[in-house]
Design a protein around this motif. Structure first.
Motif, PDB file in Angstrom:
ATOM      1  N   ALA A   1       0.803  -1.410  -0.107  1.00 44.07           N
ATOM      2  CA  ALA A   1       0.045   0.005   0.153  1.00 44.07           C
ATOM      3  C   ALA A   1       0.773   1.161   0.109  1.00 44.07           C
ATOM      4  O   ALA A   1       0.608   2.176  -0.725  1.00 44.07           O
ATOM      5  N   LEU A   2       1.957   1.334   1.068  1.00 42.17           N
ATOM      6  CA  LEU A   2       2.654   2.311   0.783  1.00 42.17           C
ATOM      7  C   LEU A   2       3.574   2.585  -0.537  1.00 42.17           C
ATOM      8  O   LEU A   2       3.417   3.870  -1.054  1.00 42.17           O
ATOM      9  N   GLY A   3       3.908   1.395  -1.264  1.00 44.33           N
ATOM     10  CA  GLY A   3       4.607   1.690  -2.475  1.00 44.33           C
ATOM     11  C   GLY A   3       3.681   2.144  -3.430  1.00 44.33           C
ATOM     12  O   GLY A   3       3.772   3.151  -4.300  1.00 44.33           O
ATOM     13  N   GLN A   4       2.388   1.794  -3.520  1.00 42.95           N
ATOM     14  CA  GLN A   4       1.319   2.191  -4.600  1.00 42.95           C
ATOM     15  C   GLN A   4       0.989   3.639  -4.244  1.00 42.95           C
ATOM     16  O   GLN A   4       0.942   4.371  -5.067  1.00 42.95           O
ATOM     17  N   LEU A   5       0.906   4.025  -3.064  1.00 41.39           N
ATOM     18  CA  LEU A   5       0.815   5.617  -2.545  1.00 41.39           C
ATOM     19  C   LEU A   5       1.915   6.380  -3.122  1.00 41.39           C
ATOM     20  O   LEU A   5       1.573   7.459  -3.984  1.00 41.39           O
ATOM     21  N   VAL A   6       3.040   6.113  -2.764  1.00 41.15           N
ATOM     22  CA  VAL A   6       4.298   6.920  -3.486  1.00 41.15           C
ATOM     23  C   VAL A   6       4.323   7.027  -4.769  1.00 41.15           C
ATOM     24  O   VAL A   6       4.532   7.945  -5.450  1.00 41.15           O
ATOM     25  N   ALA A   7       4.172   5.770  -5.386  1.00 47.23           N
ATOM     26  CA  ALA A   7       4.024   5.866  -6.985  1.00 47.23           C
ATOM     27  C   ALA A   7       3.148   6.597  -7.591  1.00 47.23           C
ATOM     28  O   ALA A   7       3.288   7.212  -8.596  1.00 47.23           O
ATOM     29  N   ALA A   8       1.815   6.462  -7.101  1.00 45.54           N
ATOM     30  CA  ALA A   8       0.795   7.369  -7.759  1.00 45.54           C
ATOM     31  C   ALA A   8       0.978   8.899  -7.427  1.00 45.54           C
ATOM     32  O   ALA A   8       0.787   9.726  -8.378  1.00 45.54           O
ATOM     33  N   VAL A   9       1.447   9.439  -6.415  1.00 42.99           N
ATOM     34  CA  VAL A   9       1.830  10.621  -6.169  1.00 42.99           C
ATOM     35  C   VAL A   9       3.050  11.272  -6.926  1.00 42.99           C
ATOM     36  O   VAL A   9       2.838  12.181  -7.608  1.00 42.99           O
ATOM     37  N   SER A  10       3.965  10.246  -7.259  1.00 45.17           N
ATOM     38  CA  SER A  10       5.166  10.673  -7.769  1.00 45.17           C
ATOM     39  C   SER A  10       4.862  10.836  -9.255  1.00 45.17           C
ATOM     40  O   SER A  10       5.785  11.387 -10.054  1.00 45.17           O
ATOM     41  N   ARG A  11       3.840  10.418  -9.997  1.00 49.06           N
ATOM     42  CA  ARG A  11       3.470  10.520 -11.206  1.00 49.06           C
ATOM     43  C   ARG A  11       2.140  11.570 -11.369  1.00 49.06           C
ATOM     44  O   ARG A  11       1.714  11.699 -12.599  1.00 49.06           O
ATOM     45  N   SER A  12       1.967  12.265 -10.569  1.00 48.80           N
ATOM     46  CA  SER A  12       1.016  13.269 -10.447  1.00 48.80           C
ATOM     47  C   SER A  12       1.434  14.551 -10.618  1.00 48.80           C
ATOM     48  O   SER A  12       2.786  15.062 -10.545  1.00 48.80           O
ATOM     49  N   ARG A  13       0.615  15.504 -10.978  1.00 46.11           N
ATOM     50  CA  ARG A  13       1.105  16.930 -11.431  1.00 46.11           C
ATOM     51  C   ARG A  13       1.593  17.723 -10.012  1.00 46.11           C
ATOM     52  O   ARG A  13       2.142  18.724 -10.218  1.00 46.11           O
ATOM     53  N   PHE A  14       1.204  16.993  -8.770  1.00 45.47           N
ATOM     54  CA  PHE A  14       1.807  17.566  -7.693  1.00 45.47           C
ATOM     55  C   PHE A  14       2.878  17.104  -7.061  1.00 45.47           C
ATOM     56  O   PHE A  14       3.169  17.765  -5.893  1.00 45.47           O
ATOM     57  N   TRP A  15       3.377  16.283  -7.798  1.00 46.48           N
ATOM     58  CA  TRP A  15       4.873  15.799  -6.932  1.00 46.48           C
ATOM     59  C   TRP A  15       6.103  16.862  -6.837  1.00 46.48           C
ATOM     60  O   TRP A  15       6.490  16.379  -5.730  1.00 46.48           O
ATOM     61  N   ALA A  16       6.069  17.828  -7.619  1.00 43.70           N
ATOM     62  CA  ALA A  16       7.076  18.741  -7.530  1.00 43.70           C
ATOM     63  C   ALA A  16       6.979  19.616  -6.239  1.00 43.70           C
ATOM     64  O   ALA A  16       7.769  20.024  -5.517  1.00 43.70           O
ATOM     65  N   SER A  17       5.525  19.752  -5.803  1.00 47.75           N
ATOM     66  CA  SER A  17       5.349  20.453  -4.618  1.00 47.75           C
ATOM     67  C   SER A  17       4.701  19.828  -3.443  1.00 47.75           C
ATOM     68  O   SER A  17       4.141  20.217  -2.662  1.00 47.75           O
ATOM     69  N   THR A  18       5.203  18.457  -3.250  1.00 45.20           N
ATOM     70  CA  THR A  18       4.751  17.550  -2.303  1.00 45.20           C
ATOM     71  C   THR A  18       5.705  16.975  -1.411  1.00 45.20           C
ATOM     72  O   THR A  18       6.807  16.501  -2.017  1.00 45.20           O
ATOM     73  N   VAL A  19       5.525  16.662   0.069  1.00 43.23           N
ATOM     74  CA  VAL A  19       6.384  15.636   0.532  1.00 43.23           C
ATOM     75  C   VAL A  19       5.634  14.676   1.220  1.00 43.23           C
ATOM     76  O   VAL A  19       4.580  15.164   1.765  1.00 43.23           O
ATOM     77  N   ILE A  20       6.053  13.791   1.450  1.00 44.29           N
ATOM     78  CA  ILE A  20       5.279  12.605   2.290  1.00 44.29           C
ATOM     79  C   ILE A  20       6.222  12.238   3.364  1.00 44.29           C
ATOM     80  O   ILE A  20       7.294  11.898   3.326  1.00 44.29           O
ATOM     81  N   PHE A  21       5.510  12.442   4.473  1.00 45.17           N
ATOM     82  CA  PHE A  21       5.992  11.924   5.693  1.00 45.17           C
ATOM     83  C   PHE A  21       5.497  10.615   6.247  1.00 45.17           C
ATOM     84  O   PHE A  21       4.518  10.572   6.189  1.00 45.17           O
TER      85      PHE A  21
END
Length: 754
Positions: A642-662
């Motif tokens: 689940a964690l891998g799927q979350l990070v993968a999806a966010v990293s392919r989104s338009r928001f990735w450059a302005s996002t941090v995941i803790f």
């Protein structure tokens, strides 16, 4: 065994990058220090005053026999509860008696060597005697609620006797009532309603009435001792706990008019940095006359001291304030009309109570000890010179310093830097809350990190995404959870404080002795006085979305659609996605994350993503060996996927450059780790942390909260996140927006326990 080529390349890159970020010399780590102290997982240093005596977990209360020959200490933490008998002069243990449960209540009869102990979740009061050979003997058990009618809410707390010893009064903490027991017959003769979550019962000196501190409603209740009638209710402040009575008129200056009151009632307000002081007149009218400020800084310190217990000197001219979350006792002169703080005395970890013994020695019970159990500190009455030295040690041992609240330590150009005109490039925070695993259990087999492969029970074959994220972003091998129990850990991770309700009840819940429904909101006595991360974000008009926090699930789980029947925390009512199921070991994290991914896809179409998103992904806690539920490896593998799927999806989104995941663990369940059982895996995942290598800076749960606050422009909630270092080292000056490739599960997610 030869390492696969791809893993070897990652490991080599990690080691090379690590040289750029790792500190020169050894970083601070939890454990003994060169100057004789002990560095805690909280970042605070322990250098307690006096002599230290080991005890079992969570010593909560002590009582001195009327003869002064014996001291009894109640211990009620994760280990089996017990009462221990001690020589008060030396604290040598004379005997110990195990109990099925116990919590807070401990009181001697006015005459003889018989005392009474709360039975906690057993809804009983134990009568225990001391034999002529100094042995503890169970005499009788008074059942306050019949066993066949007992519920999870039948928790007995404080126990005290009327001054004449004829009746026992016991607080039913979750029933909001006071039981009255006739010790001759052993029968319950009354049950009276009182304030919400009664904590302490304290008799007026005339024995005709008593006071109850309402832990959950911020009030003191004055009861008639014969009828139980509530004579008055006095609002006092957040989370009133312990109370002491001074039956002496205050001293006044020559020519000054005497005060209108003779007696004073002192009330510890755990949800503030204060002790409220009330004057009580001859006709028992009560009014506030003073407020004693107990803090490390002289003015305007954020809350977080947690004054939870009080003690008086034998002559009643000194008050001792136990500040649980600051590991100190404040010594206060109270002979005059106003209390004057004389200094701070450093104690062990999380002090819970204090008592002045016959020889004027101060006894402090410490709820935790660095390597397990609890402890007692005993010290003689300090001289002024000793008080000065103690105060210096107390301040130096703190992780909070007054300048931390206002100082932004980040340089211009840093990814997290902000001021009134500059916002950081990161605008969105995804805060993932996991639960239950140590660093060694997950990442102990990662090359380059300070791990022990022998402890990696959920190593790379179970958690390939955790390992890949550690290699491709920053490996934090010196991160610690702040909380000890599951309940306290979740509160620390979201509110920068765990109220005493969670700290004192949580260990018993973790041990399976009682059910605690207050883990995730809805319990007034467990409300953090400064609110939660999300409520503070909302106050700053930031957008918030909640996935799985403070919810009640629909049972059984629907096949699809809405999973939540209620939101416990009012502030989250409108922010919660009710299709995201709360904690439930029977339900997969990979199903939960689909709900978040659906929201992310919708955000792509609207170009609008919340500024703060909080997700519970805690199947890594596992259900242990519970029959028919997922095996521990299947549960942790599901969590990893689940964690891998979350990070993968966010990293392919338009928001990735302005996002941090803790990503953090809220607690570790005390699992195996060769450094400390609080050490846990944690991740800071962002284009600004890609290929950052090893960061061995000491961080903890407060560091993550402080970093989130830095990103979103929020002020600290308590002194604890104010003292947490911003996680500056993992961030690079320029982003690398390459997408993350998730790894599929390598374990059978269908595997079940027999």
């Amino acid at each position: 065994m030869r390492m696969p080529i791809r893993i070897a390349v990652f490991a080599g890159a990690l080691a090379a990058a690590g040289a750029l970020i790792s500190q020169t010399g050894d970083p601070r780590r939890v454990g003994p220090t060169m100057n004789g102290g002990f560095l805690l997982n909280t970042g605070w240093l322990l250098k307690p005053a006096g002599r230290q005596v080991p005890l079992q977990t969570l010593p909560m209360a002590s009582a001195l026999s009327p003869s002064g020959k014996f001291l009894v200490i109640l211990q009620a933490g994760a280990q089996p509860p017990s009462v221990s008998l001690h020589d008060p002069a030396t604290l040598a243990e004379l005997d110990r008696l195990a109990l099925p449960d116990a919590w807070l209540g401990l009181s001697f009869a006015p005459v003889g060597d018989v005392f009474y102990v709360s039975g906690g979740s057993t809804a009983t009061v134990f009568e225990i005697g001391i034999s002529p050979t100094a042995k503890l003997e169970m005499r009788r058990q008074f059942a306050l609620v019949p066993e066949d009618k007992r519920k999870a809410t039948d928790l007995i707390g404080d126990v005290t006797l009327s001054p004449n010893g004829r009746l026992i009064y016991a607080a039913a903490v979750l029933r909001n009532s006071i039981f009255v027991i006739n010790p001759q017959s052993g029968m319950v003769i009354e049950e009276w309603k009182t304030g919400q979550r009664p904590y302490r019962i304290l008799f007026h000196s005339d024995g005709a009435s008593f006071y109850v501190s309402g832990w959950g409603d911020g009030s003191i209740y004055h009861h008639n001792a014969t009828s139980g009638e509530i004579l008055a209710r006095y609002p006092v402040g957040p989370q009133p706990m312990d109370m002491v009575w001074r039956d002496k008129a205050p001293e006044v200056e020559q020519g000054e008019a005497p005060p209108q009151f003779k007696s004073r009632l002192f009330v510890a307000l755990a949800g503030a940095n204060n002790v409220a002081v009330f004057g009580v007149t001859e006709n028992k009218t009560m009014f506030r006359v003073d407020s004693i400020y107990a803090a490390l800084a002289p003015n305007n310190q954020p809350i977080g001291m947690t004054p939870s217990a009080l003690a008086l000197s034998e002559d009643e001219d000194r008050l001792y304030i136990v500040c649980s979350d600051a590991n100190v006792v404040a010594q206060v002169a109270i002979a005059g009309k106003r209390g004057m703080v004389e200094g701070l005395i450093p104690t062990g970890a999380y002090p819970t109570s204090a008592r002045v013994l016959k020889d004027r020695n101060l006894l402090v019970l410490n709820g935790r000890a660095p390597r397990g159990g609890g402890s007692a500190s005993i010290m003689p009455d300090p001289t002024p010179e000793q008080m000065e030295a103690y105060g210096k040690t107390a301040l130096e041992s703190s992780a909070y310093h007054v300048q931390d609240e206002f100082r932004n330590p980040l340089p211009m150009g840093h990814a997290l830097f902000r001021n009134e005109t500059v916002k950081p490039p990161i605008q969105h925070v995804i805060y993932v809350l996991k639960e239950g695993r140590t660093y060694d259990e997950i990442l102990g087999d990662v090359d380059g990190g300070k791990g022990n492969p022998a402890n990696a029970v959920f190593g790379e074959d179970v958690t390939p995404n955790h390992h890949k994220l550690a290699r491709e972003y920053a490996l934090l091998d010196n991160f610690y959870v702040t909380g000890d129990s599951a309940a306290a850990g979740l509160s620390w991770s979201t509110a920068a404080l765990a109220p005493p309700f969670l700290q004192l009840l949580g260990p018993g819940a973790d041990a399976g002795r009682r059910k605690l429904d207050a883990l995730e909101g809805g319990e007034r006595a467990a409300q953090p006085p400064a609110g939660y991360l999300w409520s503070n974000a909302m106050q700053r008009r930031l957008s918030v979305r909640n996935y799985g926090m403070s919810v009640t699930n629909i049972e059984p789980a629907p096949a699809s659609g809405v999973q939540v029947s209620a939101v416990k925390e009012p502030s989250l009512m409108q922010a919660t996605n009710k299709a995201y199921r709360g904690a439930d070991a029977r339900y997969r994290d990979t199903e939960r994350v689909k709900v978040f991914l659906k929201d992310l896809a919708e955000a792509e179409t609207t170009s609008t993503l919340p500024e703060l998103m909080i997700l519970r992904l805690n199947n890594d806690r596992t259900a242990g060996s519970a029959s028919k539920l997922p095996t521990p490896k299947a549960a942790v593998a599901d969590n990893d996927a689940a964690l891998g799927q979350l990070v993968a999806a966010v990293s392919r989104s338009r928001f990735w450059a302005s996002t941090v995941i803790f990503v953090v663990e809220t607690s570790t369940q005390g699992g195996p780790d060769h450094i400390d059982p609080h050490r846990a895996p944690a991740f800071v995942i962002s284009p600004y942390t890609r290929n950052r290598g090893i960061d061995s800076t000491m961080y903890n749960s407060m560091s993550v909260l402080r970093s989130i606050e830095a990103v979103l422009g929020m002020v600290p909630m308590t002194m604890h996140d104010a003292g947490g270092p911003v996680m500056r080292a993992p961030f690079l000056a320029s982003p690398d927006t390459a997408a993350y490739g998730a790894v599929g599960p390598r374990q059978n997610l269908e595997e079940r326990n027999p």
